[in-house]
Write a protein that holds these residues in place. Structure first.
Motif, short mmCIF file in Angstrom:
data_model
loop_
_atom_site.label_atom_id
_atom_site.label_comp_id
_atom_site.label_asym_id
_atom_site.label_seq_id
_atom_site.Cartn_x
_atom_site.Cartn_y
_atom_site.Cartn_z
N SER A 566 0.84 -1.19 0.00
CA SER A 566 0.00 0.00 0.00
C SER A 566 0.88 1.24 0.00
O SER A 566 2.00 1.23 0.51
CB SER A 566 -0.94 0.01 1.20
N LEU A 567 0.34 2.30 -0.60
CA LEU A 567 1.05 3.57 -0.69
C LEU A 567 0.04 4.69 -0.48
O LEU A 567 -1.02 4.70 -1.12
CB LEU A 567 1.73 3.71 -2.06
N THR A 568 0.35 5.63 0.43
CA THR A 568 -0.55 6.75 0.73
C THR A 568 0.23 8.05 0.77
O THR A 568 1.31 8.11 1.37
CB THR A 568 -1.26 6.54 2.08
N GLU A 601 3.34 7.23 3.16
CA GLU A 601 3.40 5.98 3.92
C GLU A 601 3.42 4.82 2.92
O GLU A 601 2.59 4.76 2.00
CB GLU A 601 2.16 5.82 4.81
N PHE A 602 4.36 3.91 3.10
CA PHE A 602 4.46 2.73 2.23
C PHE A 602 4.63 1.50 3.10
O PHE A 602 5.40 1.51 4.07
CB PHE A 602 5.64 2.85 1.28
N GLU A 603 3.90 0.44 2.77
CA GLU A 603 4.09 -0.81 3.49
C GLU A 603 3.87 -1.99 2.55
O GLU A 603 3.11 -1.92 1.58
CB GLU A 603 3.16 -0.91 4.69
N PHE A 618 7.75 2.14 5.59
CA PHE A 618 8.45 3.37 5.93
C PHE A 618 7.47 4.54 5.83
O PHE A 618 6.47 4.49 5.12
CB PHE A 618 9.68 3.60 5.05
N THR A 619 7.78 5.58 6.57
CA THR A 619 6.98 6.81 6.57
C THR A 619 7.92 7.98 6.40
O THR A 619 8.90 8.11 7.14
CB THR A 619 6.20 6.97 7.89
N TRP A 645 12.14 10.61 8.78
CA TRP A 645 11.99 9.24 8.30
C TRP A 645 11.67 8.32 9.48
O TRP A 645 12.19 8.48 10.58
CB TRP A 645 13.26 8.73 7.63
N LYS A 646 10.84 7.33 9.22
CA LYS A 646 10.58 6.25 10.17
C LYS A 646 10.38 4.98 9.35
O LYS A 646 9.63 5.00 8.36
CB LYS A 646 9.35 6.55 11.01
N ALA A 647 11.04 3.90 9.73
CA ALA A 647 10.96 2.67 8.94
C ALA A 647 11.04 1.45 9.85
O ALA A 647 11.64 1.49 10.93
CB ALA A 647 12.08 2.63 7.90
#
Length: 738
Positions: A566-568, A601-603, A618-619, A645-647
């Motif tokens: 997912s990507l937001t 946001e990507f997961e 990661f965000t 960054w947060k991952a």
């Protein structure tokens, strides 16, 4: 570390591509969420980016606090700098800073403190939870104030059969004094369902630690006197920015204990009609053992700087909170559903001690004098919410209702004859402030299914907010300040529009735009106090609510078998942010701020059969202060407590009685100073970038018993989150379930 995480993710995609995956089909139950719409909705149809942490995931992670269950969720930042002992921990979403701008619920009950808007997580136990739902984006259209960044709803268990759980464990730091020493933990619960009608659940948990020294004593210059020891170090000061000071010691091991009791009961009159009630009592307390000085006098004895001995001291603190709730739901007419929830949040005590300049390690300089004061803030909230849901024309679901919330908080600073005893009050008041607030609301949401694969959500909410009976009394000002503040009323309109479109069975597209608000707290409106440096912090009873307009676009795509990504993209535009303004020696609140945050946001995750889940996310959050007349030098700087960054990257394994969980968590540099002056890393007072790896393994050696062993910060990374962050630690636990 970012390159390592990217490489590991590449390996996941390569080794578990469709060619490697088995083709056996499995029947999966549809995952349902409630928080996003206030009704049961499949997660794929939810009008927001939603993350769900199930009971099974919580048991696998085995967090010590409920907020730590969210550590590896994209778009979520959990700030907890020194383990259990952190009373200022916070959950924030999508770059909107501070806990008071994220709504925290427990079974739909607002946990945000009516005094400051913060949430103290001590005394809540993850073992009580059935699931956690995280809904990102503006949600004032359904939930009112605080929901600027989103909503986190902790949902507790309600058993369907008889069950008994007992857990006990012990752990400590790998190297004594580097993390939480002597951590003991015990939890027990009983649940049952009687006569297929009455469900009951009762639990009690306790945990405590001897802590570790995390708060240093650094003087702005080398103290005078004849002694040896100490050293010049770099540190961050809110007054001087990054500076060089003299390290003379630490303030002792920061010790902690908390406990919590939960009771829930539910009676089902029919399939559609039930009543439930619950009670929770949560407590915590922290203190410090004797401080450590790094100085020695000419005779080789420990030296505590004589008249400045008080700089080595930290006071104790704690909180006792009770939560009562009553809920009822039924079908009123045909398919119309009604839910009624009433709750009462009672903060009996919320206190901390501040030693004064005459304080000594053993007590006071002069017996019978004052050498500190205790601050206590009892508070309470009465809340009610009624909701109706009715299907219309076979393609619409209408949800509407109303709510009220009454808040009250009162703060007292009272002098102590012994700073080590919070009950040694002299009867002399240092300062006092109090105030009340109330909000009445109506809301409506229409869920319209235009096509089988296209659903539109339209929602509106109007909140009428009022503060009144504000009062402040402060003997530290000359002349003594006594003031009764005028009441103030305001309303806020919060609309929202969301679209969910599924062009293919494997693809879900989402988009939303909405407005949210946060009313000022009793603390911001009425609290006045003087710091030890002489600065006077003043309230402002004329503050307006903060607002935010936010929008997002996202896609969720199923890839090959049991893999999805997912990507937001999101943006938040904040207005009327409340800041402190400096006027001479005074600091007072005003509405001056404009800020923006935007990010991605990507997961991605891959499941193999039922026993292995690999995940990575990661965000990226770019935030900026756009306007701030209280502090013009902050314009163009990043918002506080917002990592760029947060991952996360990790794996979950459950097979043949064996379970394992390992995760690597990266958090980028962030600032506590709105001018971003705390730029240095690896110094006391800074918020460093860090990458830590946590892991846990367990084995179910009988049908009823499981043994687990976990290690936090496996590679023993050294970093600061203002305080010295915990180093490597271990914990082993035995779980019995019947």
């Amino acid at each position: 570390m970012i390159y390592l995480m990217v490489f590991m993710l590449f390996c996941v995609l390569y080794f578990f591509s469709p060619a490697k995956a088995e083709q056996k089909e499995e029947v999966k139950l549809e995952e349902i969420v409630v928080t996003a719409t206030r009704t049961e909705t499949p997660i794929e149809s939810a009008p927001a980016s939603v993350s769900v942490i199930t009971k099974e995931k919580i048991e696998l992670k085995a967090p010590k606090t409920i907020d730590q269950a969210l550590n590896d969720v994209s778009g979520v930042f959990v700030r907890r700098g020194k383990g259990l002992m952190d009373t200022l921990s916070a959950i924030t979403l999508r770059g909107i800073p501070d806990q008071k701008r994220t709504l925290i619920l427990m079974d739909g009950i607002v946990l945000n403190n009516p005094y400051t808007g913060n949430v103290r997580m001590g005394g809540y136990y993850p073992e009580d939870l059935e699931r956690v739902e995280v809904v990102k984006g503006p949600f004032s259209s359904l939930y009112g104030g605080y929901a600027m960044g989103g909503v986190v709803n902790f949902i507790t268990k309600m058993p369907e059969k008889r069950e008994f759980t007992f857990k006990t464990g012990y752990g400590s730091s790998w190297n004594r004094g580097e993390a939480m020493d002597d951590l003991r933990r015990t939890y027990t619960s009983y649940g049952d369902k009687l006569w297929d009608k009455l469900s009951i659940f009762l639990s009690y948990g306790w945990q405590g630690t001897n802590g570790y020294p995390n708060d240093l004593n650094i003087r702005s210059s080398k103290p005078s006197g004849t002694y040896t020891g100490g050293e010049y170090v770099t540190y961050y000061s809110s007054t001087y920015g990054v500076s060089t000071g003299y390290l003379v010691g630490d303030k002792g091991d920061n010790r902690w204990w908390d406990d919590g009791i939960t009771f829930k009961a539910q009676y089902e009159f029919t399939k559609d009609t039930k009543i439930n009630l619950s009670f929770m009592r949560n407590r915590y307390e922290y203190n410090y053992d004797n401080p450590h000085t790094y100085l020695k006098d000419a005779s080789g004895n420990p030296y505590y700087l004589g008249t400045s001995e008080y700089t080595f001291l930290n006071g104790a603190g704690g909180r006792t909170q009770n939560t009562y709730a009553l809920g009822f739901e039924t079908n009123l007419y045909k398919d119309m559903k009604m839910k009624l929830n009433l709750s009462y949040l009672d903060i009996e005590k919320d206190w901390y001690v501040t030693p004064s300049t005459s304080a000594k390690i053993w007590g006071c300089t002069t017996p019978g004098s004052t050498c500190g004061y205790v601050t206590n803030t009892p508070a309470e909230s009465y809340m009610g919410d009624i909701q109706f849901t009715i299907p219309i024309f076979n393609n619409q679901i209408l949800t509407f209702g109303g709510s009220f919330k009454h808040d009250y908080a009162k703060t007292k600073d009272e002098y102590l004859s012994n700073w080590k005893d919070e009950d040694s009050k002299t009867g002399v008041l240092r300062s006092e402030s109090k105030g009340k607030g109330r909000i009445y609301s109506v809301f409506i949401q229409d869920e319209i299914m235009f096509l089988n694969n296209l659903t539109v959500y339209v929602g509106f909410r109007e909140d009428w907010w009022k503060t009144y009976e504000g009062y402040a009394y402060d003997t530290t000002q000359t002349p003594t300040k006594i003031e009764s503040y005028p009441s103030k009323s305001k309303s806020s309109f919060s609309p929202k529009l969301a679209i969910v479109y599924k062009p293919f069975d494997t693809t879900t597209l989402r988009g939303s735009i909405g407005k949210a608000f946060r009313p000022p707290t009793v603390y911001e409106l009425y609290r006045t106090w003087r710091s030890s440096t002489g600065t006077i912090y003043l309230p402002n009873p004329y503050l307006d609510p903060e607002t935010a307009v936010s929008w997002d676009l996202g896609i969720e795509q199923k890839l090959w078998k049991d893999a999805k990504a997912s990507l937001t993209y999101f943006e938040n535009h904040m207005n009327d942010l409340i800041y402190r303004k400096s006027t001479g020696t005074n600091r007072d609140y005003i509405n001056v701020g404009k800020a923006e945050s935007r990010g991605v946001e990507f997961e991605i995750e891959q499941r193999l059969e039922k026993w292995l889940r690999l995940f990575s996310n990661f965000t990226y959050t770019d935030s900026e202060i756009k306007e701030n007349t209280a502090e013009p030098l902050s314009v163009g700087k990043r918002l506080t407590y917002n990592p760029l960054w947060k991952a996360n990257i990790g794996a979950e394994i459950e097979k043949s009685g064996f379970s394992a969980y390992i995760v690597g968590r990266y958090v980028g540099k962030m600032y506590a100073d709105d001018r971003n002056r705390d730029y240095a890393n690896n110094v006391y007072g800074s918020y460093d970038p860090y990458f830590v790896v946590d892991g846990k393994i367990g084995y179910q050696f009988t049908k009823f018993a499981k043994l687990s062993f976990s290690v936090d910060n496996i590679f023993d990374r050294k970093y600061y989150q203002y305080y010295k962050a915990p180093g490597r630690s271990w914990f082993t636990e035995l779980t019995l379930k019947f």
